[in-house]
Design an enzyme around this catalytic site. Sequence first.
Site, PDB file in Angstrom:
ATOM      1  N   ASN A 187       5.469   4.937   3.181  1.00 23.13           N
ATOM      2  CA  ASN A 187       4.993   3.758   2.333  1.00 23.13           C
ATOM      3  C   ASN A 187       6.227   3.178   2.071  1.00 23.13           C
ATOM      4  O   ASN A 187       6.841   3.630   1.309  1.00 23.13           O
ATOM      5  CB  ASN A 187       3.998   4.233   1.576  1.00 23.13           C
ATOM      6  CG  ASN A 187       3.907   3.000   0.445  1.00 23.13           C
ATOM      7  OD1 ASN A 187       3.181   2.166   1.001  1.00 23.13           O
ATOM      8  ND2 ASN A 187       4.413   3.000  -0.821  1.00 23.13           N
ATOM      9  N   GLU A 188       6.462   1.984   2.206  1.00 20.33           N
ATOM     10  CA  GLU A 188       7.348   1.158   1.810  1.00 20.33           C
ATOM     11  C   GLU A 188       8.740   1.741   1.781  1.00 20.33           C
ATOM     12  O   GLU A 188       9.388   1.924   0.950  1.00 20.33           O
ATOM     13  CB  GLU A 188       7.100   0.567   0.381  1.00 20.33           C
ATOM     14  CG  GLU A 188       5.961  -0.363   0.386  1.00 20.33           C
ATOM     15  CD  GLU A 188       5.654  -1.069  -0.763  1.00 20.33           C
ATOM     16  OE1 GLU A 188       6.152  -0.448  -2.075  1.00 20.33           O
ATOM     17  OE2 GLU A 188       4.977  -1.989  -0.859  1.00 20.33           O
ATOM     18  N   GLN A 240      -2.073   1.129 -13.022  1.00 25.58           N
ATOM     19  CA  GLN A 240      -3.750   0.734 -13.563  1.00 25.58           C
ATOM     20  C   GLN A 240      -3.725  -0.524 -14.155  1.00 25.58           C
ATOM     21  O   GLN A 240      -4.661  -1.290 -14.153  1.00 25.58           O
ATOM     22  CB  GLN A 240      -4.073   1.716 -14.747  1.00 25.58           C
ATOM     23  CG  GLN A 240      -2.996   1.828 -15.772  1.00 25.58           C
ATOM     24  CD  GLN A 240      -3.598   2.799 -17.015  1.00 25.58           C
ATOM     25  OE1 GLN A 240      -4.391   2.251 -17.867  1.00 25.58           O
ATOM     26  NE2 GLN A 240      -3.031   3.906 -17.016  1.00 25.58           N
ATOM     27  N   MET A 241      -2.591  -1.222 -14.145  1.00 18.99           N
ATOM     28  CA  MET A 241      -2.403  -2.654 -14.506  1.00 18.99           C
ATOM     29  C   MET A 241      -2.455  -3.536 -13.211  1.00 18.99           C
ATOM     30  O   MET A 241      -2.336  -4.819 -13.346  1.00 18.99           O
ATOM     31  CB  MET A 241      -1.448  -3.101 -15.490  1.00 18.99           C
ATOM     32  CG  MET A 241      -1.780  -2.292 -16.891  1.00 18.99           C
ATOM     33  SD  MET A 241      -3.269  -2.891 -17.777  1.00 18.99           S
ATOM     34  CE  MET A 241      -2.564  -4.370 -18.363  1.00 18.99           C
ATOM     35  N   HIS A 242      -2.618  -2.999 -12.175  1.00 14.22           N
ATOM     36  CA  HIS A 242      -2.373  -3.606 -10.944  1.00 14.22           C
ATOM     37  C   HIS A 242      -3.858  -4.095 -10.231  1.00 14.22           C
ATOM     38  O   HIS A 242      -4.533  -3.121 -10.335  1.00 14.22           O
ATOM     39  CB  HIS A 242      -1.606  -2.857  -9.694  1.00 14.22           C
ATOM     40  CG  HIS A 242      -1.439  -3.518  -8.668  1.00 14.22           C
ATOM     41  ND1 HIS A 242      -2.289  -4.110  -7.670  1.00 14.22           N
ATOM     42  CD2 HIS A 242      -0.209  -3.584  -7.927  1.00 14.22           C
ATOM     43  CE1 HIS A 242      -1.667  -4.670  -6.739  1.00 14.22           C
ATOM     44  NE2 HIS A 242      -0.330  -4.434  -6.753  1.00 14.22           N
ATOM     45  N   ARG A 251       7.369   8.607  -7.293  1.00 10.69           N
ATOM     46  CA  ARG A 251       7.161   8.885  -5.870  1.00 10.69           C
ATOM     47  C   ARG A 251       8.723   8.521  -5.240  1.00 10.69           C
ATOM     48  O   ARG A 251       9.508   8.246  -5.729  1.00 10.69           O
ATOM     49  CB  ARG A 251       6.155   7.538  -5.329  1.00 10.69           C
ATOM     50  CG  ARG A 251       6.472   6.479  -5.529  1.00 10.69           C
ATOM     51  CD  ARG A 251       5.669   5.314  -5.033  1.00 10.69           C
ATOM     52  NE  ARG A 251       6.153   3.698  -4.985  1.00 10.69           N
ATOM     53  CZ  ARG A 251       5.500   2.885  -4.624  1.00 10.69           C
ATOM     54  NH1 ARG A 251       4.409   3.059  -4.226  1.00 10.69           N
ATOM     55  NH2 ARG A 251       5.872   1.553  -5.050  1.00 10.69           N
ATOM     56  N   GLU A 274      -0.192  -5.136   2.744  1.00  8.55           N
ATOM     57  CA  GLU A 274      -0.837  -5.293   1.094  1.00  8.55           C
ATOM     58  C   GLU A 274      -0.603  -6.712   0.834  1.00  8.55           C
ATOM     59  O   GLU A 274       0.432  -7.136   0.913  1.00  8.55           O
ATOM     60  CB  GLU A 274       0.120  -4.339   0.486  1.00  8.55           C
ATOM     61  CG  GLU A 274       0.075  -2.847   0.830  1.00  8.55           C
ATOM     62  CD  GLU A 274       0.726  -1.785  -0.136  1.00  8.55           C
ATOM     63  OE1 GLU A 274       1.020  -2.419  -1.115  1.00  8.55           O
ATOM     64  OE2 GLU A 274       0.985  -0.675   0.301  1.00  8.55           O
TER      65      GLU A 274
END
Lengths: 658, 658, 658
Positions: free
Chosen positions: B141-142, B365-367, B103, B316
């Site tokens: 975003n960010e 996916q590990m978040h 990204r 967030e």
Amino acid sequence: MLGICYYPEHWPEHMWQKDALEMKKLGLEFVRIGEFAWSRLESEEGIYSFEWLDRAIETLASAGLKIIMCTPTATPPKWLIDKYPSILPVDINTGNLRGFGSRRHYDFSSPDYLREALKISEVVAERYGQHSDVVGWQTDNEIACHDTCHSGSSNARQAFQKWCKQKYSDIASLNSAWGTVFWSMEYQDFSQIELPILAVTETNPAHQLAYRRFSSDQVIQFHDSMIKVIKKHAPNSWVTHNFIPMADTQTDNHALAKNLDFVSYDNYPLGRSDLFFANAPKENFKPYMRTGHPDYSSYAFDQSRGISNNNFWIMEQQPGPVNWANHNPRPEKGMVRLWSWQAFAHGADCVCFFRWRQAPFAQEQMHAGIKRNDNSPSQAWHEVKQLNAELQQSIFKAGSKVKSKVAIVTGTLFQWVTEIEIQGKSYSHLEVEFSYYSALRQLGLAVDFISTEDDLSQYDMIIAPCMPIVDQNFIDKCKNSKAHFVFGPRAGAKTKELSLVPNLGPGLLQQLIPIKVLSTETIRPDCSESLSFNDRKYESCCWREELEISAGVEILAIDEKADPIVVKYGRTHYIASLTCDHFLQDFLSSVAEKAKINTLRLPKDIRIMQRENLTFVFNYASEPQSLPTKLVDKLGHFVLGSKKLAPYDLAIIQHANE
Amino acid sequence: MLGICYYPEHWPEHMWQKDALEMKKLGLEFVRIGEFAWSRLESEEGIYSFEWLDRAIETLASAGLKIIMCTPTATPPKWLIDKYPSILPVDINTGNLRGFGSRRHYDFSSPDYLREALKISEVVAERYGQHSDVVGWQTDNEIACHDTCHSGSSNARQAFQKWCKQKYSDIASLNSAWGTVFWSMEYQDFSQIELPILAVTETNPAHQLAYRRFSSDQVIQFHDSMIKVIKKHAPNSWVTHNFIPMADTQTDNHALAKNLDFVSYDNYPLGRSDLFFANAPKENFKPYMRTGHPDYSSYAFDQSRGISNNNFWIMEQQPGPVNWANHNPRPEKGMVRLWSWQAFAHGADCVCFFRWRQAPFAQEQMHAGIKRNDNSPSQAWHEVKQLNAELQQSIFKAGSKVKSKVAIVTGTLFQWVTEIEIQGKSYSHLEVEFSYYSALRQLGLAVDFISTEDDLSQYDMIIAPCMPIVDQNFIDKCKNSKAHFVFGPRAGAKTKELSLVPNLGPGLLQQLIPIKVLSTETIRPDCSESLSFNDRKYESCCWREELEISAGVEILAIDEKADPIVVKYGRTHYIASLTCDHFLQDFLSSVAEKAKINTLRLPKDIRIMQRENLTFVFNYASEPQSLPTKLVDKLGHFVLGSKKLAPYDLAIIQHANE
Amino acid sequence: MLGICYYPEHWPEHMWQKDALEMKKLGLEFVRIGEFAWSRLESEEGIYSFEWLDRAIETLASAGLKIIMCTPTATPPKWLIDKYPSILPVDINTGNLRGFGSRRHYDFSSPDYLREALKISEVVAERYGQHSDVVGWQTDNEIACHDTCHSGSSNARQAFQKWCKQKYSDIASLNSAWGTVFWSMEYQDFSQIELPILAVTETNPAHQLAYRRFSSDQVIQFHDSMIKVIKKHAPNSWVTHNFIPMADTQTDNHALAKNLDFVSYDNYPLGRSDLFFANAPKENFKPYMRTGHPDYSSYAFDQSRGISNNNFWIMEQQPGPVNWANHNPRPEKGMVRLWSWQAFAHGADCVCFFRWRQAPFAQEQMHAGIKRNDNSPSQAWHEVKQLNAELQQSIFKAGSKVKSKVAIVTGTLFQWVTEIEIQGKSYSHLEVEFSYYSALRQLGLAVDFISTEDDLSQYDMIIAPCMPIVDQNFIDKCKNSKAHFVFGPRAGAKTKELSLVPNLGPGLLQQLIPIKVLSTETIRPDCSESLSFNDRKYESCCWREELEISAGVEILAIDEKADPIVVKYGRTHYIASLTCDHFLQDFLSSVAEKAKINTLRLPKDIRIMQRENLTFVFNYASEPQSLPTKLVDKLGHFVLGSKKLAPYDLAIIQHANE
């Protein structure tokens, strides 16, 4: 003699005269100018502007100052780079172009750069070569600094191919010399040869060594051409160059210095110590963070004297905190004076300070000067003033000589071997050489740095901490010498093409000591082992060789399994490992005794140095220290200071009998 | 208020309704969508698909949720990159293209990107700007995350040249401002200017600072254009942006926030602590590995409130382990609730959690999410539920204000100076500022972060830990202020072009305190020295300045040689070194006393914060702790919790007299 | 059986015969030649020179030696690279071309290279395939060494696109499998797909895994083609390949070995230990610096036996110091013999030494040989001689089998998952697997390494230290097995596309043990916590999972909060964290007991291994050690050595009852 580095172009012209008068008043005799001024001298191709420099010279000379003129070639201007982009060098570790925006952005193999650099040098030399106030010249600036000796450009590749052709004549000779049969690296033609960089894994050491020799030759050839241009137009002026520490040039320093009248050195004890001792534990580092290591500056001084076998100048002396090390402490009060005297003690004829006034702008604005940027005098000012007053007492004579009975054999070639053939990551050529030097200095000995080409006849003790490549000529000189020899590990182990010698290490040295190195191992630095010498225990570490000794060879030190580490035959000693400072002091002292050289055990942080009839004593400690009565009485009378040395102070003793 | 981040496009459409109903039931009021969805909204150039998003909004709104819509510009799709490859940014450290596949692969100086990003933003804003269920907007975003503020592309170079021309008008002004006479870096034309990257050695600091300013301006200009596009079509909605930690944007955060309705912050205490304290010794790190440092989140909260001088949102909030730090622990039970309350205490009006459900695929996916990927509720679910129940008791009112008597002056400009002018490798702008902040927090003080542009009149104590560049306007405000001032080293030392001030540091601050910085040194971090203050010993380290003081200046603290480290003149204090936490607490407490500000000595791991009539007390410890009776009695009555705080628990006290 | 690696092209032809006779006399039976000789075999395109190799074979064969012929493809010559520059691979971390000048400078996706490599292989195979003295073949050399499995070239990109198309058929399937909806990474066409390298931040794990699978397939396809070419012309010879450590190939080792007759391994215990244990504290490292870790070589041996489920060869055995590790110690006297016997004990049928004589030139001149470069015998010579004498006593039979009741399930796929999904920087697949292996070996157990494809029926205890991806077929085999199972954390957590399993970890393993992994955390390595098992305390560290357990699941070990770490259901154990060596020994011993497998507690530095009717006992210590009487009596009688083992010595016991 004292001097100063000055950049008139950095300051409004109305300040020049006051600056000049103040310089003179402070006792400064020389002023170095013109360095880095290319964009002001040639603002477009062929459009020169010298009037401002003429006026600067006139102003400075009118105040009684002598001019050292520089060639401005370390900073090619933007219009030149834009016109000839291939001037830019290529980083050999990344393959990236090294761009404009700082300095030294040139490739020693760029024909465009060489032509233009010699052109501007000639224009400057023509204009000022016969100028009565210009007494000397400095070439470029800190040549090869910022790892610029090496470039990975296509210019460099083509020049390297030509160099190889010249050196090896035919490709079969090159293949044989390099052993390219290994891993099918054989060439059919010189035009196939790549630079030994950015390959899948390590490249051929012989290929690497050739590339180092080539790169060094490129620097020297450029530099010699520049000297020639200057000498042509300034036949009555001397020419020097301001060297960085010898280990950082990646160039054969002896060869680089050959055509100079003398060598200059840029002395930055704190910045250099911060980098050199970056991994030292706090207790070893902190005591010296504001003084530098007691042996670090003198190590450079003795090397500077050594590479041209002559007295030298300090062209840039650190006057306060600098801006370029990881951490940049302020010198302890007195150290600027002490370092300067230390330079004189070790053979300097002149000390110039860098710089007159701290510049408020650009990359070095945090680099101190003799004056602060508000024009107030900094701490260094007062120390220079004191120094000048002391010099005026005429105790010390420029031109007088240092004489040593002890020499360390050194050479950039040896450094290259250790960098190419790493074998054990904890072997550092610089640290190894420095450890021997420091041990000798703690024994009160004056040390010469010599090359294998030098005459050995004056020495009683010759030490080669790391001399992997040696020729018969040197061996013959050893045989004819009266000296006692100490060779460190790796000595004689390699041919001139960085192959193994056919008869095992130490190769040709077997003529001096009949031993063989059966195998070589390297050890993690934290896994040192013990060494026994004269019933005392020391450390053996990092690099260790297994020896086979012939009859008559005496074993002086052994390891835990009673295998030999230090052996002796006649006047020749061989040390088959790296060791610790305590061992080096004890062992070298024992060798000195055999060589009938007197040694001392100096108090910690005291160093002494003799130059002709003067003995200098330096106190690097934060505490006052008294000299041993025995020492003082023997030497003579004090012409500066006394038996009791204040912190960061010195004394000078004139010899009674000279 | 509570909210959630949701990606309908990640889930089968049949799950949406149940998700929406569950969100509502859990007390979530806002749902953020659309972020990163560009490839689903515009699958080919000009081919838009909004039906799915219409249905998602409808489903969510039907459940009673309010929509926060995002512009999807942080993830330009592949077809766009393939069509306009120069959208990709260039790494300034390697010169490599930073490719597609993650990204933020866009260059703020790419005209193609700017046009396309504003186009998709406008299309989205047009469609949903007036939608009754879309109450607010998040830009991108960010922004600038992953070091994307800077690019080394030719687009960036051209834009920088244009920026320089606009700023300096003529090349002579630029040459003079940057001091390019140094090292012959002079330009004849703006078109010659390079980016200050990938040069042989360090580039000109003024050049670097200009490049930082330019890069920041590029980000702000892009972002402001996007805000304008949104506001045009959504005149009744608020617009915010979710910031990363201020130190990581490399952008002038105040300017970036200027046109937003309010600032949002993405709060990841564990991931951030793991990185920020990566080199901290175990004993300092381990107690907080599952809580974050007690002051780290609030440091970001207070900065978020500060940059727009307004309440803020958490867009967030970390709900469990994340995936992107070096090590990613699980929060202690209770911490998700605690962090959320802490945000409210420091001025948040809404806390949104990232994310609703853990995604089973791709990079994050590990978040963790509020729900696990099997749709079961995670630990955070239960804490959000409790939090919502507590919020429903209406103790706390969104919109209420934090008021501080103490301010820290900060600015991205100051950070840039320290990153450009490194001088000592152990100086970290972030660590220095944080050390002051943490000391104040341990004294129980509420802290505002202000810029030099802000009004100073409300403050009794103003601290500038690192303010190297200062203007007369600020000095004038200081003079007119009633506050007591504390300036850390480097204050006022530089001009706006990052040159030395002509009158030595602290430059313009000499109007407040008549001292001069004679020299500056930096010290290896393990070589700290002692500082004496009120007969107690503390540490001085890393950065140290030599002071000359005028009559009337009081010496408050000295070093081992009795040289001044902390000095005072009227209400102005100057600290000439970096120090330790103990000193900062003791010293700032003494200054506070003079400023008539009450301080506490909070028990370790207890923090308090007042927001209007509520005082929040947080226990970061793994042990229960009791509040000092004195404190409790003074404050009022408990509306949440009690005097005895369980581990990782909090209490809220309503003030008796308000 | 013993053998040697020889490079006739490195030596003058007159030396060959004496070399051959000495080899034979020393007991060497096989001689490997031809490796790296491409430039000598084909000096220009299509110009072959085999006469020298014919003569070398004849000379060696005349002395009674059997020839192992190599394909020379690891070193494409310069003329080939110059003709087809796209053969060169591209570094995936820097994007730089990896140039000529060392070895392995080829891209597995270069069509030019594949064609030329198979051509030279076919030419060699045609010439020697039926040669009576050539008994076997080695393909290439240490395939994929120096990180050459992966390339970032445009050749690689095109081949990857083709691979993706073949695997996923349509782009929608790929998008779905990879979850490209995340961050708008969706593709419209296979031709858009980039390699997952050099992006702004981390790339999609599924994308990365596909790239790893593709790269592995490229290596295997190339290698299989080469085997086919050799087999076509040498139908009666065996074909092997000399593997580097399995973790370093980045290739599916089982698949790579599939078409070979057997696997060979290059065994360098000291170099590998130096790198593997580079960060180990001195006290753990130093005792083994000249022996290698007692379990390191056997770990590789057991893996070599495992990947082809067959006995193996040592193709290169370290005979002295090597040149390529960070530090390169000399083996302790006796270790070359010990390592060789250890290889035999673990299933080797032949040990070949690398190399005959130390080469004086090029990259490996500091790599020891059986003979020194002056042709004198090195220490290893004497040990080979002793080894041969011992082998001549015919105690040990090549071809005999190792049988184990214990297996570790391994696979390159699992390693890839851990490297792609880092999550906690202190998780190392290699260290985790090795820790289980070492614990088992200290319990005196023989260990097989198996893949999930293998038959489980012979095992009583099966351990999967790290098995994140698992299929139903393996689960079914587990159900039908009699073995007791131990699964480490991450087991079953991922789908084959590296997504989260839908039902939480351990996914399909829930059929064996009804637990759920609710969350996963990673911890800084210095912040380990306690684990209680059987009332003793151990360490839990680095990676930790939160478990939900169903009825019937027994908790065997807990953390400080009494949460479960180790659980058991039937014959299945699950360990939800990484642990310490003491725990692994105690726990695995308790499982073994349940599985009715006898375990020992071997004295430190003693290891035992059984191969058919022989039990080998190895003493890695620097002290003599005695075997426990209990052990000796049970086993049988000594055919080599005795109950008392000298330092670095071994004993062989023949079983009484076999």
